[in-house]
Write a protein that holds these residues in place. Structure first.
Motif, PDB file in Angstrom:
ATOM      1  N   ALA A  73     -21.244   0.300  10.539  1.00 55.42           N
ATOM      2  CA  ALA A  73     -22.088   1.373  11.284  1.00 55.42           C
ATOM      3  C   ALA A  73     -21.518   2.826  10.895  1.00 55.42           C
ATOM      4  O   ALA A  73     -22.041   3.751  11.408  1.00 55.42           O
ATOM      5  N   GLY A  74     -20.162   3.041  10.166  1.00 59.38           N
ATOM      6  CA  GLY A  74     -20.003   4.074   9.673  1.00 59.38           C
ATOM      7  C   GLY A  74     -19.307   4.898  10.942  1.00 59.38           C
ATOM      8  O   GLY A  74     -19.193   6.209  10.812  1.00 59.38           O
ATOM      9  N   LEU A  75     -18.776   4.200  11.976  1.00 60.86           N
ATOM     10  CA  LEU A  75     -18.160   4.761  13.047  1.00 60.86           C
ATOM     11  C   LEU A  75     -16.263   4.817  12.738  1.00 60.86           C
ATOM     12  O   LEU A  75     -15.762   5.897  13.479  1.00 60.86           O
ATOM     13  N   LEU A  76     -16.084   4.104  11.874  1.00 59.19           N
ATOM     14  CA  LEU A  76     -14.785   3.810  11.460  1.00 59.19           C
ATOM     15  C   LEU A  76     -14.754   3.814  10.228  1.00 59.19           C
ATOM     16  O   LEU A  76     -15.585   3.474   9.517  1.00 59.19           O
ATOM     17  N   THR A  77     -13.652   4.284   9.614  1.00 58.72           N
ATOM     18  CA  THR A  77     -13.374   4.024   8.246  1.00 58.72           C
ATOM     19  C   THR A  77     -12.054   3.315   8.043  1.00 58.72           C
ATOM     20  O   THR A  77     -11.103   3.484   8.798  1.00 58.72           O
ATOM     21  N   ARG A  78     -12.065   2.438   6.958  1.00 55.58           N
ATOM     22  CA  ARG A  78     -10.721   1.806   6.532  1.00 55.58           C
ATOM     23  C   ARG A  78     -10.046   2.620   5.575  1.00 55.58           C
ATOM     24  O   ARG A  78     -10.338   2.997   4.664  1.00 55.58           O
ATOM     25  N   GLN A  79      -8.701   2.740   5.973  1.00 54.93           N
ATOM     26  CA  GLN A  79      -7.687   3.468   5.085  1.00 54.93           C
ATOM     27  C   GLN A  79      -6.529   2.791   4.856  1.00 54.93           C
ATOM     28  O   GLN A  79      -5.910   2.069   5.561  1.00 54.93           O
ATOM     29  N   PRO A  80      -6.157   2.464   3.397  1.00 56.19           N
ATOM     30  CA  PRO A  80      -5.063   1.695   2.936  1.00 56.19           C
ATOM     31  C   PRO A  80      -3.677   2.251   3.664  1.00 56.19           C
ATOM     32  O   PRO A  80      -3.715   3.658   3.437  1.00 56.19           O
ATOM     33  N   TYR A  81      -2.737   1.600   3.990  1.00 51.84           N
ATOM     34  CA  TYR A  81      -1.398   1.864   4.109  1.00 51.84           C
ATOM     35  C   TYR A  81      -0.416   0.698   3.659  1.00 51.84           C
ATOM     36  O   TYR A  81      -0.830  -0.427   3.421  1.00 51.84           O
ATOM     37  N   LYS A  82       0.844   1.173   3.186  1.00 51.58           N
ATOM     38  CA  LYS A  82       1.798   0.124   2.903  1.00 51.58           C
ATOM     39  C   LYS A  82       3.046   0.681   3.431  1.00 51.58           C
ATOM     40  O   LYS A  82       3.551   1.615   3.027  1.00 51.58           O
ATOM     41  N   GLU A  83       3.594  -0.375   3.840  1.00 52.12           N
ATOM     42  CA  GLU A  83       4.941  -0.230   4.484  1.00 52.12           C
ATOM     43  C   GLU A  83       5.834  -0.754   3.539  1.00 52.12           C
ATOM     44  O   GLU A  83       5.439  -1.799   2.813  1.00 52.12           O
ATOM     45  N   PRO A  84       7.082  -0.400   3.266  1.00 50.60           N
ATOM     46  CA  PRO A  84       8.016  -0.726   2.351  1.00 50.60           C
ATOM     47  C   PRO A  84       8.058  -2.201   2.220  1.00 50.60           C
ATOM     48  O   PRO A  84       8.471  -2.759   3.491  1.00 50.60           O
ATOM     49  N   GLY A  85       8.131  -2.835   1.296  1.00 53.08           N
ATOM     50  CA  GLY A  85       8.202  -4.308   1.185  1.00 53.08           C
ATOM     51  C   GLY A  85       7.163  -5.158   1.641  1.00 53.08           C
ATOM     52  O   GLY A  85       7.188  -6.456   1.881  1.00 53.08           O
ATOM     53  N   SER A  86       6.020  -4.538   1.939  1.00 52.62           N
ATOM     54  CA  SER A  86       4.932  -5.245   2.678  1.00 52.62           C
ATOM     55  C   SER A  86       3.782  -5.088   1.994  1.00 52.62           C
ATOM     56  O   SER A  86       3.555  -4.019   0.688  1.00 52.62           O
ATOM     57  N   ARG A  87       2.683  -5.842   1.706  1.00 55.95           N
ATOM     58  CA  ARG A  87       1.554  -5.715   1.188  1.00 55.95           C
ATOM     59  C   ARG A  87       0.796  -4.668   1.854  1.00 55.95           C
ATOM     60  O   ARG A  87       0.981  -4.242   2.822  1.00 55.95           O
TER      61      ARG A  87
END
Length: 179
Positions: A73-87
């Motif tokens: 619906a365009g109310l939220l957007t997904r933004q990638p993040y990566k913690e060390p050692g994780s996907r």
């Protein structure tokens, strides 16, 4: 203490709120869990999936479905993040369109505090600089607050034009003597 209706809207049987912004908004926002996810994202800064699940008190499947709906619906957007050692994972950040719902979320919170929490609300919204309480209200373009008694609902120019166009086309379809 009721908002007045324009004379053209006084006969409730003569019109129907077909393109009602409220109905359309509820279609986009969806159920209670979606509104609670918006509360988390807009007011408390929740961004990560597992926190939405925990704080809203829903299953992972429900959180996933609601976050997908709110993102589409365009109310939220997904933004990638990566913690060390994780996907790579994704966090959910309100868009400008989503942030425009903040007064709605605050108004519901304030209504609940006033009418459903007789002992008082656990949280208050205050001005950051003065620490004075603030509330959602009706504010005119001149910046002056209004009461609901000072308000009136009227058709917009767009709605009037659409109604005239519809009436014109209805007349074109009518047979002789049927107008």
């Amino acid at each position: 203490m009721t908002i007045k209706l324009d004379r053209s809207l006084a006969d409730l049987r003569s019109w129907h709120p077909d393109a009602c912004g409220m109905a359309m908004a509820l279609d986009v926002i969806g159920p209670r869990s979606s509104m609670l996810i918006l509360r988390e994202a807009l007011l408390y800064g929740t961004r990560r999936f597992e926190l939405f699940v925990e704080r809203v008190g829903v299953t992972e499947a429900v959180a996933s479905a609601r976050l997908k709906q709110l993102t589409e619906a365009g109310l939220l957007t997904r933004q990638p993040y990566k913690e060390p050692g994780s996907r790579t994972r994704y966090e959910y950040v309100p868009t400008a369109k989503g942030r425009d719902l903040t007064p709605v979320v605050l108004a519901l919170m304030q209504w609940g505090a006033q009418h459903l929490q007789p002992e008082g609300a656990p949280l208050a919204v205050v001005d950051d600089a003065s620490e004075q309480p603030v509330r959602v209200g009706f504010v005119g373009q001149d910046g002056t607050e209004r009461t609901s008694d000072e308000l009136r609902i009227r058709p917009t120019g767009h709605a009037r034009r659409a109604a005239r166009t519809s009436d014109d086309h209805a007349g074109e379809r009518a047979g002789p003597g049927e107008e």
